[in-house]
Design a protein around this motif. Structure first.
Motif, PDB file in Angstrom:
ATOM      1  N   TYR B  35       0.887   8.341  -2.547  1.00 49.84           N
ATOM      2  CA  TYR B  35       1.843   8.140  -1.433  1.00 49.84           C
ATOM      3  C   TYR B  35       2.767   8.969  -1.399  1.00 49.84           C
ATOM      4  O   TYR B  35       3.479   9.183  -2.273  1.00 49.84           O
ATOM      5  CB  TYR B  35       2.036   6.593  -1.315  1.00 49.84           C
ATOM      6  CG  TYR B  35       0.980   5.509  -1.085  1.00 49.84           C
ATOM      7  CD1 TYR B  35      -0.058   5.383  -2.045  1.00 49.84           C
ATOM      8  CD2 TYR B  35       0.877   5.092   0.445  1.00 49.84           C
ATOM      9  CE1 TYR B  35      -1.203   4.629  -1.516  1.00 49.84           C
ATOM     10  CE2 TYR B  35      -0.282   4.320   0.510  1.00 49.84           C
ATOM     11  CZ  TYR B  35      -1.217   4.051  -0.450  1.00 49.84           C
ATOM     12  OH  TYR B  35      -2.108   3.273   0.166  1.00 49.84           O
ATOM     13  N   GLN B  37       6.869   8.934  -0.047  1.00 45.99           N
ATOM     14  CA  GLN B  37       8.046   8.167   0.479  1.00 45.99           C
ATOM     15  C   GLN B  37       9.359   8.812   0.719  1.00 45.99           C
ATOM     16  O   GLN B  37       9.949   9.527  -0.256  1.00 45.99           O
ATOM     17  CB  GLN B  37       8.194   6.943  -0.327  1.00 45.99           C
ATOM     18  CG  GLN B  37       9.153   5.863   0.109  1.00 45.99           C
ATOM     19  CD  GLN B  37       9.514   4.723  -0.886  1.00 45.99           C
ATOM     20  OE1 GLN B  37       9.562   4.735  -2.160  1.00 45.99           O
ATOM     21  NE2 GLN B  37       9.854   3.549  -0.117  1.00 45.99           N
ATOM     22  N   GLY B  41      12.671   5.157   3.597  1.00 45.65           N
ATOM     23  CA  GLY B  41      11.500   5.076   4.422  1.00 45.65           C
ATOM     24  C   GLY B  41      10.481   4.044   3.832  1.00 45.65           C
ATOM     25  O   GLY B  41      10.598   3.768   2.499  1.00 45.65           O
ATOM     26  N   ALA B  42       9.266   3.805   4.535  1.00 52.67           N
ATOM     27  CA  ALA B  42       8.442   3.307   3.579  1.00 52.67           C
ATOM     28  C   ALA B  42       7.192   4.336   3.406  1.00 52.67           C
ATOM     29  O   ALA B  42       7.110   5.470   3.661  1.00 52.67           O
ATOM     30  CB  ALA B  42       7.354   2.402   4.893  1.00 52.67           C
ATOM     31  N   PRO B  43       6.450   3.848   2.371  1.00 53.25           N
ATOM     32  CA  PRO B  43       5.480   4.852   1.809  1.00 53.25           C
ATOM     33  C   PRO B  43       4.320   4.967   2.677  1.00 53.25           C
ATOM     34  O   PRO B  43       4.090   3.982   3.398  1.00 53.25           O
ATOM     35  CB  PRO B  43       4.829   3.943   0.509  1.00 53.25           C
ATOM     36  CG  PRO B  43       5.928   2.996   0.216  1.00 53.25           C
ATOM     37  CD  PRO B  43       6.536   2.566   1.464  1.00 53.25           C
ATOM     38  N   PHE B  45       0.460   7.007   3.143  1.00 55.84           N
ATOM     39  CA  PHE B  45      -0.790   7.196   2.451  1.00 55.84           C
ATOM     40  C   PHE B  45      -0.826   8.683   2.714  1.00 55.84           C
ATOM     41  O   PHE B  45      -0.763   9.262   3.617  1.00 55.84           O
ATOM     42  CB  PHE B  45      -1.996   6.470   3.001  1.00 55.84           C
ATOM     43  CG  PHE B  45      -3.327   6.784   2.333  1.00 55.84           C
ATOM     44  CD1 PHE B  45      -4.106   7.600   3.261  1.00 55.84           C
ATOM     45  CD2 PHE B  45      -3.588   6.284   0.996  1.00 55.84           C
ATOM     46  CE1 PHE B  45      -5.397   8.046   2.675  1.00 55.84           C
ATOM     47  CE2 PHE B  45      -5.031   6.694   0.465  1.00 55.84           C
ATOM     48  CZ  PHE B  45      -5.683   7.593   1.432  1.00 55.84           C
ATOM     49  N   TYR B  48      -7.004   9.918  -1.349  1.00 59.25           N
ATOM     50  CA  TYR B  48      -7.358   9.012  -2.291  1.00 59.25           C
ATOM     51  C   TYR B  48      -8.660   9.891  -3.143  1.00 59.25           C
ATOM     52  O   TYR B  48      -9.489  10.331  -2.235  1.00 59.25           O
ATOM     53  CB  TYR B  48      -8.118   7.673  -1.680  1.00 59.25           C
ATOM     54  CG  TYR B  48      -8.986   6.799  -2.592  1.00 59.25           C
ATOM     55  CD1 TYR B  48     -10.330   6.550  -2.489  1.00 59.25           C
ATOM     56  CD2 TYR B  48      -8.374   5.934  -3.285  1.00 59.25           C
ATOM     57  CE1 TYR B  48     -11.043   5.690  -3.329  1.00 59.25           C
ATOM     58  CE2 TYR B  48      -8.898   5.111  -4.278  1.00 59.25           C
ATOM     59  CZ  TYR B  48     -10.162   4.992  -4.100  1.00 59.25           C
ATOM     60  OH  TYR B  48     -10.874   4.044  -4.988  1.00 59.25           O
ATOM     61  N   PHE B  87       4.274   9.085  -5.036  1.00 56.41           N
ATOM     62  CA  PHE B  87       3.648   8.169  -6.093  1.00 56.41           C
ATOM     63  C   PHE B  87       2.270   8.220  -6.274  1.00 56.41           C
ATOM     64  O   PHE B  87       1.463   8.437  -5.346  1.00 56.41           O
ATOM     65  CB  PHE B  87       4.062   6.609  -5.468  1.00 56.41           C
ATOM     66  CG  PHE B  87       5.506   6.318  -5.250  1.00 56.41           C
ATOM     67  CD1 PHE B  87       6.072   6.643  -4.228  1.00 56.41           C
ATOM     68  CD2 PHE B  87       6.190   5.759  -6.639  1.00 56.41           C
ATOM     69  CE1 PHE B  87       7.487   6.279  -4.246  1.00 56.41           C
ATOM     70  CE2 PHE B  87       7.586   5.448  -6.438  1.00 56.41           C
ATOM     71  CZ  PHE B  87       8.380   5.866  -5.339  1.00 56.41           C
ATOM     72  N   ASN B  96      -8.375  -3.562  -3.144  1.00 55.55           N
ATOM     73  CA  ASN B  96      -7.368  -2.302  -3.135  1.00 55.55           C
ATOM     74  C   ASN B  96      -5.984  -2.810  -3.608  1.00 55.55           C
ATOM     75  O   ASN B  96      -5.090  -2.280  -3.280  1.00 55.55           O
ATOM     76  CB  ASN B  96      -7.407  -1.839  -1.538  1.00 55.55           C
ATOM     77  CG  ASN B  96      -6.540  -0.512  -1.596  1.00 55.55           C
ATOM     78  OD1 ASN B  96      -6.407   0.196  -2.778  1.00 55.55           O
ATOM     79  ND2 ASN B  96      -6.406  -0.131  -0.491  1.00 55.55           N
ATOM     80  N   LYS B  97      -6.216  -3.769  -4.770  1.00 54.97           N
ATOM     81  CA  LYS B  97      -4.979  -3.732  -5.247  1.00 54.97           C
ATOM     82  C   LYS B  97      -4.465  -2.735  -6.228  1.00 54.97           C
ATOM     83  O   LYS B  97      -5.242  -1.884  -6.930  1.00 54.97           O
ATOM     84  CB  LYS B  97      -5.018  -4.840  -6.462  1.00 54.97           C
ATOM     85  CG  LYS B  97      -5.503  -6.363  -5.829  1.00 54.97           C
ATOM     86  CD  LYS B  97      -5.813  -7.294  -7.024  1.00 54.97           C
ATOM     87  CE  LYS B  97      -4.739  -7.562  -8.120  1.00 54.97           C
ATOM     88  NZ  LYS B  97      -5.416  -8.511  -9.121  1.00 54.97           N
ATOM     89  N   LEU B  98      -3.139  -2.207  -6.034  1.00 52.10           N
ATOM     90  CA  LEU B  98      -2.612  -0.906  -6.495  1.00 52.10           C
ATOM     91  C   LEU B  98      -1.622  -1.099  -7.351  1.00 52.10           C
ATOM     92  O   LEU B  98      -0.852  -2.257  -7.539  1.00 52.10           O
ATOM     93  CB  LEU B  98      -1.997  -0.102  -5.209  1.00 52.10           C
ATOM     94  CG  LEU B  98      -2.875   0.399  -4.357  1.00 52.10           C
ATOM     95  CD1 LEU B  98      -2.192   1.067  -3.277  1.00 52.10           C
ATOM     96  CD2 LEU B  98      -4.168   1.208  -4.693  1.00 52.10           C
ATOM     97  N   ILE B  99      -1.830  -0.384  -8.610  1.00 48.37           N
ATOM     98  CA  ILE B  99      -0.623  -0.224  -9.617  1.00 48.37           C
ATOM     99  C   ILE B  99      -0.068   1.265  -9.422  1.00 48.37           C
ATOM    100  O   ILE B  99      -0.793   1.982  -9.387  1.00 48.37           O
ATOM    101  CB  ILE B  99      -1.257  -0.483 -11.087  1.00 48.37           C
ATOM    102  CG1 ILE B  99      -1.967  -1.781 -11.188  1.00 48.37           C
ATOM    103  CG2 ILE B  99      -0.128  -0.119 -11.988  1.00 48.37           C
ATOM    104  CD1 ILE B  99      -2.606  -1.911 -12.520  1.00 48.37           C
ATOM    105  N   PHE B 100       1.142   1.122  -9.081  1.00 51.62           N
ATOM    106  CA  PHE B 100       1.920   2.389  -8.843  1.00 51.62           C
ATOM    107  C   PHE B 100       2.661   2.966 -10.058  1.00 51.62           C
ATOM    108  O   PHE B 100       3.237   2.341 -11.004  1.00 51.62           O
ATOM    109  CB  PHE B 100       2.912   2.015  -7.892  1.00 51.62           C
ATOM    110  CG  PHE B 100       2.472   2.061  -6.480  1.00 51.62           C
ATOM    111  CD1 PHE B 100       2.006   0.710  -6.036  1.00 51.62           C
ATOM    112  CD2 PHE B 100       2.744   3.163  -5.576  1.00 51.62           C
ATOM    113  CE1 PHE B 100       1.406   0.550  -4.768  1.00 51.62           C
ATOM    114  CE2 PHE B 100       2.069   2.928  -4.248  1.00 51.62           C
ATOM    115  CZ  PHE B 100       1.556   1.829  -3.673  1.00 51.62           C
ATOM    116  N   GLY B 101       2.856   4.341 -10.045  1.00 55.58           N
ATOM    117  CA  GLY B 101       3.586   4.929 -11.003  1.00 55.58           C
ATOM    118  C   GLY B 101       5.096   5.063 -10.514  1.00 55.58           C
ATOM    119  O   GLY B 101       5.671   4.443  -9.474  1.00 55.58           O
ATOM    120  N   ALA B 102       6.057   5.324 -11.159  1.00 55.17           N
ATOM    121  CA  ALA B 102       7.281   5.360 -10.903  1.00 55.17           C
ATOM    122  C   ALA B 102       7.851   6.306 -10.298  1.00 55.17           C
ATOM    123  O   ALA B 102       9.003   6.029  -9.581  1.00 55.17           O
ATOM    124  CB  ALA B 102       8.103   5.395 -12.434  1.00 55.17           C
TER     125      ALA B 102
END
Lengths: 116, 110
Positions: B35, B37, B41-43, B45, B48, B87, B96-102
Motif C-alpha cells: 500500500y 500512503q 492521506g489514506a492508504p 492499494f 498483491y 507499507f 483479508n485480515k492484514l498485518i502491516f509493517g511499520a
C-alpha cells in the motif's frame, strides 16, 4: 460513487468521554475493517466485519466496540476514551468474490482523534 | 509472534529505481500486499502477490519468495509524486485480515 467516507474528520475528547466514529461505503462491499495508525507504525486492525450483523475482533480490540447493523455502515465506539486511544482511525472495505474477500482494501480518509 | 520488517526510510533521485524490501514472520500467510500512503492521506492499494515471482503493474513491480518469507516493491522511473510511505502487509486468511509493517518513507529528490 463516494467510496468510503468517515465521520467526523477530527475530534478532541476528554478522558472518560464516549464517542462513535461512522464509516459508510456505497460500493456494496461485504467486508469492512477498522484500523488505527500511530506515528511510526503501520496500521493495526481493531475489529472487522464479514457481513451485515457480524463483527469480529482484530489485533487491538480492547477499549473499542463495533456494530454493523446495515451493510453499508460500520460504527466504531469508544465507551470511555483514554489518552492511549489518541490516533488516526481508518475504515476500509473490500468486496467478496466467490465468498472470499478480494485482495484490495479501499480506505476512507481517516478520523484524527485526540484524547486529552 | 507476528512481525514484518521493512526499512524505515529510503532516499532516491528522480528517474532512478528503488527497491523496498519486506521480510515477514506470521502464523498464517495467504499473500503479501503493498500500500502507498501520502502524508495526511489514506492508504491506497498497489499490488498483491500470492505466488512466488514478479508481478508488474506499470512502473511498479512486486516480488514474493514464500520460501524466504521475503518480498519487495520495485519502483522504476521515480517521480516526485512517488514520495510517500509504502507499507507491506501480510494477508492472513480468507477475510483479508492484514498485518502491516511499520512502513518505509520514500523521499524522491530532483
Amino acid at each position: 460513487n463516494a467510496g468510503v467516507t468517515q465521520t467526523p474528520k477530527f475530534r478532541v475528547l476528554k478522558t472518560g468521554q464516549s464517542m462513535t466514529l461512522l464509516c459508510a461505503q456505497d460500493m456494496n462491499h461485504e467486508y469492512m475493517y477498522w484500523y488505527r495508525q500511530d506515528p511510526g507504525m503501520g496500521l493495526r486492525l481493531i475489529h472487522y466485519s464479514v457481513g451485515e450483523g457480524t463483527t469480529a475482533k482484530g489485533e487491538v480490540p480492547d477499549g473499542y466496540n463495533v456494530s454493523r447493523l446495515k451493510k453499508q455502515n460500520f460504527l466504531l465506539g469508544l465507551e470511555s476514551a483514554a489518552p492511549s486511544q489518541t490516533s488516526v482511525y481508518f475504515c476500509a472495505s473490500s468486496y467478496s468474490r466467490a465468498g472470499v474477500a478480494h485482495n484490495e482494501q479501499f480506505f476512507g480518509p481517516g478520523t484524527r482523534l485526540t484524547v486529552l | 509472534g507476528q512481525s514484518l520488517e521493512q526499512p524505515s526510510e529510503v532516499t532516491a533521485v528522480e528517474g532512478a529505481i528503488v527497491q523496498i524490501n519486506c521480510t515477514y514472520q506470521t502464523s498464517g500467510f495467504y499473500g503479501l500486499s503493498w500500500y502507498q500512503q501520502h502524508d495526511g492521506g489514506a492508504p491506497t492499494f498497489l499490488s498483491y502477490n500470492a505466488l512466488d515471482g514478479l508481478e508488474e503493474t506499470g512502473r511498479f513491480s512486486s516480488f514474493l519468495s514464500r520460501s524466504d518469507s521475503y518480498g519487495y516493491l520495485l519502483l522504476q522511473e521515480l517521480q516526485m509524486k512517488d514520495s510517500a510511505s509504502y507499507f507491506c502487509a501480510v494477508r492472513t486468511g480468507g477475510y483479508n485480515k492484514l498485518i502491516f509493517g511499520a512502513g518505509t518513507r520514500l523521499a524522491v529528490h530532483p
